[in-house]
Design a protein around this motif. Structure first.
Motif, PDB file in Angstrom:
ATOM      1  N   ASP A 161      20.855  26.065 -27.595  1.00  0.00           N
ATOM      2  CA  ASP A 161      22.192  26.532 -27.993  1.00  0.00           C
ATOM      3  C   ASP A 161      22.865  27.373 -26.918  1.00  0.00           C
ATOM      4  OD1 ASP A 161      21.838  25.257 -30.372  1.00  0.00           O
ATOM      5  OD2 ASP A 161      21.356  27.057 -31.530  1.00  0.00           O
ATOM      6  N   ASN A 162      22.096  27.852 -25.948  1.00  0.00           N
ATOM      7  CA  ASN A 162      22.696  28.679 -24.896  1.00  0.00           C
ATOM      8  C   ASN A 162      23.662  27.888 -24.019  1.00  0.00           C
ATOM      9  OD1 ASN A 162      21.535  31.236 -25.489  1.00  0.00           O
ATOM     10  ND2 ASN A 162      19.580  30.517 -24.655  1.00  0.00           N
TER      11      ASN A 162
ATOM     12  N   GLU B  95      25.862  25.823 -25.295  1.00  0.00           N
ATOM     13  CA  GLU B  95      27.112  25.928 -26.034  1.00  0.00           C
ATOM     14  C   GLU B  95      27.692  27.344 -25.940  1.00  0.00           C
ATOM     15  OE1 GLU B  95      24.436  24.126 -27.253  1.00  0.00           O
ATOM     16  OE2 GLU B  95      25.564  22.344 -26.656  1.00  0.00           O
ATOM     17  N   VAL B  96      26.817  28.354 -25.960  1.00  0.00           N
ATOM     18  CA  VAL B  96      27.286  29.740 -25.823  1.00  0.00           C
ATOM     19  C   VAL B  96      28.000  29.919 -24.483  1.00  0.00           C
ATOM     20  CG1 VAL B  96      26.557  32.155 -25.640  1.00  0.00           C
ATOM     21  CG2 VAL B  96      25.496  30.659 -27.343  1.00  0.00           C
ATOM     22  N   ALA B  97      27.407  29.358 -23.434  1.00  0.00           N
ATOM     23  CA  ALA B  97      28.026  29.464 -22.110  1.00  0.00           C
ATOM     24  C   ALA B  97      29.324  28.668 -22.042  1.00  0.00           C
ATOM     25  CB  ALA B  97      27.047  28.983 -21.047  1.00  0.00           C
TER      26      ALA B  97
ATOM     27  N   ASP C 121      31.425  28.072 -24.304  1.00  0.00           N
ATOM     28  CA  ASP C 121      32.502  28.692 -25.075  1.00  0.00           C
ATOM     29  C   ASP C 121      33.381  29.609 -24.224  1.00  0.00           C
ATOM     30  OD1 ASP C 121      31.825  27.390 -27.385  1.00  0.00           O
ATOM     31  OD2 ASP C 121      30.676  29.040 -28.230  1.00  0.00           O
ATOM     32  N   HIS C 122      32.886  30.026 -23.064  1.00  0.00           N
ATOM     33  CA  HIS C 122      33.699  30.879 -22.191  1.00  0.00           C
ATOM     34  C   HIS C 122      34.794  30.074 -21.486  1.00  0.00           C
ATOM     35  CE1 HIS C 122      31.317  34.617 -22.513  1.00  0.00           C
ATOM     36  NE2 HIS C 122      30.307  33.805 -22.689  1.00  0.00           N
TER      37      HIS C 122
ATOM     38  N   PRO D  79      19.621  32.698 -22.045  1.00  0.00           N
ATOM     39  CA  PRO D  79      20.962  33.187 -22.371  1.00  0.00           C
ATOM     40  C   PRO D  79      21.815  33.348 -21.121  1.00  0.00           C
ATOM     41  CG  PRO D  79      19.298  34.422 -23.575  1.00  0.00           C
ATOM     42  CD  PRO D  79      18.560  33.562 -22.592  1.00  0.00           C
TER      43      PRO D  79
END
Length: 257
Positions: free
Chosen positions: A69-70, A72-74, A76-77, A211
């Motif tokens: 999922d990291n 997708e987290v990245a 999102d920026h 992360p």
């Protein structure tokens, strides 16, 4: 055979594993690590050939992912992703996971040699969705890739002879790591994501996606780049401690080794 025929690579690996373990380079445990490292590298070369025939289902069946999922987290920026890894495990498997998530990857490598082998490597990477780019003069192309939401892939353990490096601490000793990934992140605002895939028994793999690390515009540029590069070095060190034999430590990593 490669272990016997490349004494300089064997010597570099012994020096590097001596630093990792705190043992002399001629210690039997270090020699076992060196031999295991060459065996893993042989498997990696075989995988580079074999992976071309894998379909999506095969990749998903063989690879366990921690931290997927990291990505997708990245993402999102909205600044693209600077993906950082080392010469370790199976980079083909790690890259395939990003490709399966829809990323087109521009991978930065050293000056590309010519010849049939390099041509084949370039073609197979392109078939996977990976474009190889020489480090020389690649800057504007990398920035464009990130601005389009793409992924730029770079390695952190390029060796101390590599130009454009800055001081870090690695296994408690000073050395030099390339500043390119952190400088690119600072310039574009893209998050840094460290990841790799390691080999497990019975043809299986485990991939790790860490992360994202974010540039800090409140810091002076050089301080921020040093902070990010040290953070990546610390993360990579943790994986080398866990899977030392899967680190292809064939370059001079420490000046005082």
């Amino acid at each position: 055979a490669v272990h016997a025929l490349l004494p300089s690579r064997r010597r570099f690996a012994a020096q590097n594993f001596a630093q990792v373990t705190g043992l002399p380079a001629d210690d039997p445990h270090v020699e076992r690590l060196v031999r295991a490292c060459f065996r893993h590298f042989g498997r990696y070369m075989a995988e580079a050939l074999h992976l071309q025939s894998w379909d999506t289902e095969t990749v998903l069946d063989r690879v366990e992912v921690e931290g997927g999922d990291n990505f997708e987290v990245a993402a999102d920026h909205g600044r693209g992703i600077v993906f950082v890894s080392g010469h370790m495990g199976s980079t083909e498997v790690a890259a395939s996971l990003a490709v399966l998530r829809g990323y087109r990857i521009r991978a930065v490598t050293e000056t590309l040699p010519t010849g049939w082998l390099m041509d084949w490597i370039v073609r197979t990477r392109q078939a996977m969705g990976i474009t190889l780019t020489s480090a020389d003069g690649a800057g504007l192309g990398l920035i464009r890739t990130l601005r389009r939401g793409g992924m730029v892939a770079m390695v952190i353990d390029a060796g101390i002879e590599r130009a454009g490096s800055i001081p870090v601490e690695f296994f408690g000793r000073p050395t030099l790591f390339p500043q390119g990934p952190a400088r690119l992140a600072r310039l574009t605002g893209a998050p840094l994501v460290f990841g790799l895939a390691v080999r497990r028994p019975r043809g299986l793999f485990k991939a790790y996606v860490c992360p994202p690390l974010l540039p800090d515009r409140d810091l002076p540029a050089d301080e921020d780049i040093a902070r990010l590069t040290q953070a990546v070095a610390r993360t990579f060190e943790g994986f080398v401690r866990r899977y030392p034999a899967q680190w292809y430590a064939f370059r001079r990593i420490w000046p005082d080794a």
